[in-house]
Design a protein around this motif. Sequence first.
Motif, PDB file in Angstrom:
ATOM      1  N   GLY A  66     -51.905 -12.095   7.283  1.00  0.00           N
ATOM      2  CA  GLY A  66     -52.057 -10.661   6.876  1.00  0.00           C
ATOM      3  C   GLY A  66     -51.156 -10.248   5.766  1.00  0.00           C
ATOM      4  O   GLY A  66     -51.490  -9.708   4.502  1.00  0.00           O
ATOM      5  N   ASP A  67     -49.820 -10.803   5.715  1.00  0.00           N
ATOM      6  CA  ASP A  67     -48.963 -10.508   4.700  1.00  0.00           C
ATOM      7  C   ASP A  67     -49.339 -11.279   3.466  1.00  0.00           C
ATOM      8  O   ASP A  67     -49.549 -10.738   2.207  1.00  0.00           O
ATOM      9  CB  ASP A  67     -47.495 -11.058   5.092  1.00  0.00           C
ATOM     10  N   VAL A  68     -49.766 -12.543   3.543  1.00  0.00           N
ATOM     11  CA  VAL A  68     -50.408 -13.102   2.465  1.00  0.00           C
ATOM     12  C   VAL A  68     -51.780 -12.594   1.765  1.00  0.00           C
ATOM     13  O   VAL A  68     -51.764 -12.208   0.514  1.00  0.00           O
ATOM     14  CB  VAL A  68     -50.544 -14.692   2.693  1.00  0.00           C
ATOM     15  N   LEU A  69     -52.597 -12.238   2.741  1.00  0.00           N
ATOM     16  CA  LEU A  69     -53.646 -11.420   2.110  1.00  0.00           C
ATOM     17  C   LEU A  69     -53.459 -10.210   1.460  1.00  0.00           C
ATOM     18  O   LEU A  69     -54.203  -9.955   0.347  1.00  0.00           O
ATOM     19  CB  LEU A  69     -54.978 -11.120   3.225  1.00  0.00           C
ATOM     20  N   LEU A  70     -52.717  -9.300   1.869  1.00  0.00           N
ATOM     21  CA  LEU A  70     -52.264  -8.146   1.069  1.00  0.00           C
ATOM     22  C   LEU A  70     -51.652  -8.290  -0.198  1.00  0.00           C
ATOM     23  O   LEU A  70     -51.543  -7.183  -0.690  1.00  0.00           O
ATOM     24  CB  LEU A  70     -51.520  -7.212   2.171  1.00  0.00           C
ATOM     25  N   VAL A  71     -51.213  -9.399  -0.522  1.00  0.00           N
ATOM     26  CA  VAL A  71     -50.354  -9.643  -1.603  1.00  0.00           C
ATOM     27  C   VAL A  71     -51.628  -9.624  -2.832  1.00  0.00           C
ATOM     28  O   VAL A  71     -51.489  -9.176  -3.678  1.00  0.00           O
ATOM     29  CB  VAL A  71     -49.694 -10.808  -1.616  1.00  0.00           C
ATOM     30  N   PHE A  72     -52.673 -10.205  -2.327  1.00  0.00           N
ATOM     31  CA  PHE A  72     -53.766 -10.643  -3.337  1.00  0.00           C
ATOM     32  C   PHE A  72     -54.732  -9.283  -3.479  1.00  0.00           C
ATOM     33  O   PHE A  72     -54.722  -8.620  -2.655  1.00  0.00           O
ATOM     34  CB  PHE A  72     -54.655 -11.907  -2.783  1.00  0.00           C
TER      35      PHE A  72
END
Length: 234
Positions: A66-72
């Motif tokens: 989730g952390d990674v996805l919310l960056v993009f």
Amino acid sequence: MPSIYFIGLFVVTALIYLASLGFTPYPGQHLFKVLPILVLLIIAFRYLAPRKRVLVSMAIIASGIGDVLLVFEFESAFIMGLFSFLVAHLIYGIVFYRFANVQVEHDSFSGVLPDGLGRRRLAFVMALFAAAMAYHILPSTGGLFLPVAFYLIVITGMAISALIFNMSKLTIIGALSFVVSDAILAQSLFKTALPGSSYLVMLTYYFAQLMILLGLVKIALPEPHHFETDAEYT
């Protein structure tokens, strides 16, 4: 408890990402953001009992995704990130249920959080807070109404389950901090951003994940029974 080395590594990586927020977006941001969560995953593998390790690690991994996805910023990244955190909260809720009322070794924050009836009252207050957030936020979510509403229900259930299933006070503080983090994020996304909201969101989020994990590490599981054969019958 985890060694000071791992706690220190988590704190350092979290502070590095917090310090970098003034430069966002930047190449590799997602890697710096997820580093503290990877440290927590290592702690989970090293210090959790086998019966807790798999589920808790799954929750941490889901959070990291989730952390990674919310960056993009690609289309549907927010929904996918929201779903990842929803999975993490569901898994945490399952963990709290499975280890309900299990003895906690040297529980911290004695007197800071209530026990027994006080926890149930705090759970009721948590439900009222969620209802107030729904009333405040949901009318502004537009096409995201249903996923945000469902997520609100799930994260509230996670926090309430930590209370009613008698988790460690560390874990309860972490669960409540998670709710605070997402409330600040929701306010920033759908209403008016608070001053320093990006820092507040990540600070309370990292703190939440650490406290939940440390509280779960402190659960003292009963040793499995080993039936010894009586020498008289051998």
